[in-house]
Motif scaffolding. Sequence first.
Motif, PDB file in Angstrom:
ATOM      1  N   ILE A 392       0.947  -1.106   0.120  1.00 22.56           N
ATOM      2  CA  ILE A 392       0.201  -0.119  -0.019  1.00 22.56           C
ATOM      3  C   ILE A 392       0.927   1.240   0.059  1.00 22.56           C
ATOM      4  O   ILE A 392       1.727   1.326   0.736  1.00 22.56           O
ATOM      5  CB  ILE A 392      -0.931   0.071   1.178  1.00 22.56           C
ATOM      6  CG1 ILE A 392      -1.916  -1.006   1.024  1.00 22.56           C
ATOM      7  CG2 ILE A 392      -1.680   1.443   1.300  1.00 22.56           C
ATOM      8  CD1 ILE A 392      -2.948  -1.307   2.277  1.00 22.56           C
ATOM      9  N   LEU A 393       0.460   2.065  -0.842  1.00 22.52           N
ATOM     10  CA  LEU A 393       1.410   3.454  -0.956  1.00 22.52           C
ATOM     11  C   LEU A 393       0.705   4.643  -0.281  1.00 22.52           C
ATOM     12  O   LEU A 393      -0.581   4.685  -0.288  1.00 22.52           O
ATOM     13  CB  LEU A 393       1.728   3.646  -2.666  1.00 22.52           C
ATOM     14  CG  LEU A 393       2.219   2.659  -3.360  1.00 22.52           C
ATOM     15  CD1 LEU A 393       2.090   2.658  -4.911  1.00 22.52           C
ATOM     16  CD2 LEU A 393       3.969   2.384  -3.039  1.00 22.52           C
ATOM     17  N   VAL A 394       1.793   5.286   0.192  1.00 19.08           N
ATOM     18  CA  VAL A 394       1.053   6.659   0.858  1.00 19.08           C
ATOM     19  C   VAL A 394       1.573   8.005  -0.044  1.00 19.08           C
ATOM     20  O   VAL A 394       2.838   7.877  -0.083  1.00 19.08           O
ATOM     21  CB  VAL A 394       1.524   6.786   2.329  1.00 19.08           C
ATOM     22  CG1 VAL A 394       1.129   7.804   3.103  1.00 19.08           C
ATOM     23  CG2 VAL A 394       1.058   5.430   3.197  1.00 19.08           C
ATOM     24  N   CYS A 395       0.687   9.020  -0.319  1.00 22.18           N
ATOM     25  CA  CYS A 395       1.142  10.040  -0.684  1.00 22.18           C
ATOM     26  C   CYS A 395       0.459  11.100  -0.018  1.00 22.18           C
ATOM     27  O   CYS A 395      -0.597  10.819   0.857  1.00 22.18           O
ATOM     28  CB  CYS A 395       0.974  10.146  -2.136  1.00 22.18           C
ATOM     29  SG  CYS A 395      -0.778  10.110  -2.598  1.00 22.18           S
ATOM     30  N   SER A 396       1.089  12.316   0.019  1.00 17.48           N
ATOM     31  CA  SER A 396       0.584  13.749   0.626  1.00 17.48           C
ATOM     32  C   SER A 396      -0.129  14.409  -0.159  1.00 17.48           C
ATOM     33  O   SER A 396       0.154  14.935  -1.213  1.00 17.48           O
ATOM     34  CB  SER A 396       1.636  14.264   1.310  1.00 17.48           C
ATOM     35  OG  SER A 396       2.481  13.380   2.080  1.00 17.48           O
ATOM     36  N   ALA A 397      -1.294  14.909   0.219  1.00 21.95           N
ATOM     37  CA  ALA A 397      -2.270  15.795  -0.721  1.00 21.95           C
ATOM     38  C   ALA A 397      -1.559  17.282  -0.537  1.00 21.95           C
ATOM     39  O   ALA A 397      -1.104  17.657   0.513  1.00 21.95           O
ATOM     40  CB  ALA A 397      -3.411  16.083  -0.076  1.00 21.95           C
TER      41      ALA A 397
END
Length: 455
Positions: A392-397
């Motif tokens: 699962i990948l996490v990215c920041s808005a």
Amino acid sequence: MEELTLRDYFSIVHRRKWLVIFTTIIFILAGVVINSFNSEQIYKTYTSLIVNETKNNNDLDNNQKYLDQKFMNTYSEIVKSKLVINEVKKNLNLDSSIKKLSESINVDVVSDTDVIKIEVVGNDPEQIARIANEISKVSMKHIKKMSDSKDITVIDKAQVPDLKTNLESDIKDIIIHGIIGLLVGSSIVFLLEHLDKRIKSPKDLEKKFNIPVIGVIQKVEENFMMDKNLNSFAAENYRNLMINIDAIQSRNGIKSVLITSFNPNEGNSLISTNIASTIARTKGKVLLIDGNLKKPKIHTYFKLKNDYGLSNVLNENIDYREVIYEDKSEKNLHVLTSGLPIFNSAELLSSRNMKDLLEEISKEYDTIIIDSPSVGGVTDSVALSTNVDGTILVCSAGETDIDDIKKGKELLDKVNANILGIILDKVIIKNDNYYKYYYNNYSYYNDRKEEKELV
């Protein structure tokens, strides 16, 4: 070019509304300044003539009335004719050219009447009054010569105007400047939107990369812990994310899940911790592993020592049970810290020892959550993705660049990593913004094959 909906347009403008407002105000002020430098004041006056039938016209038929209206139009043309204007110019000894004088005069036949209205504008109020009255005088003379059956008289003599008439024009100019400013501001916003490659909404991720967004996490403080803030909106985000991860696990038989990000400092360690805590509360026995063997963080959230951990298990053949901590607040949550930092971390994480460790742990735990460094920082995450069931990948808005996501996804695709979805982190959720709408309407894992919604 992606097709944008009306909501998309509104959302784009709303995100930079202050830029649109500022640009509009600047253009309005510019219009005011420009008009203030226009020192020439414009005045307006008018005179009216009425043309009467001298004979009894009670018996006039429709055809005669049509002819009378035609004559009225003809008379109005006589008033504007060079013949009349030239004579007025001579009578008043005016310096203006015939063309300029003609442009200052407007003649109109009042609808459904026999009245001709002569309007004159200019910057000398006394002169335009003289011009208007002289035009009516000269016009009557020529009209009477043309038709003896008509009697023409003045019903309104032109007066010297005492009010400036350019106020209405100034207001129109300012409105026009405001509209131009609004259009320019909106254009700048859409240009910036086109040039800005940062991820701003879940829709950006789903459209560009065809990867489901399985969670939207509100921006919280760096040490936010789910179990200490159970009634917060962010806690609800995590509960919702837990439902989506559980759906993925049940459909695909997944136990070990790697949590990574595209860039450093995107919050994946905190997210890993809170996901593990949330799942452990309701979904069985969970092991949280700190797979960041260079800059570990998991032990700091639980205030644990990090002298022994994963690196020792892989390097020294230590039994993992000896270095696992049980969380005091949640009995179903266990933690395996990273251990002392090592240099050959990528080799260890992709090794057979790591694979065997995960297989053995899977027999004891229902879910294994593994935190790891960012994909773009080191090769550890890519190496570890080959030994887990899914990533699962996490990215920041508002922070993560689209190009970074593209590069990170390509790295994982090269090793055939099973990408389960993306979590959009650090989202500022307000009552009136797009993320609130998204959270309320799309807070479920959407299996693209089955199109099944979980609630």
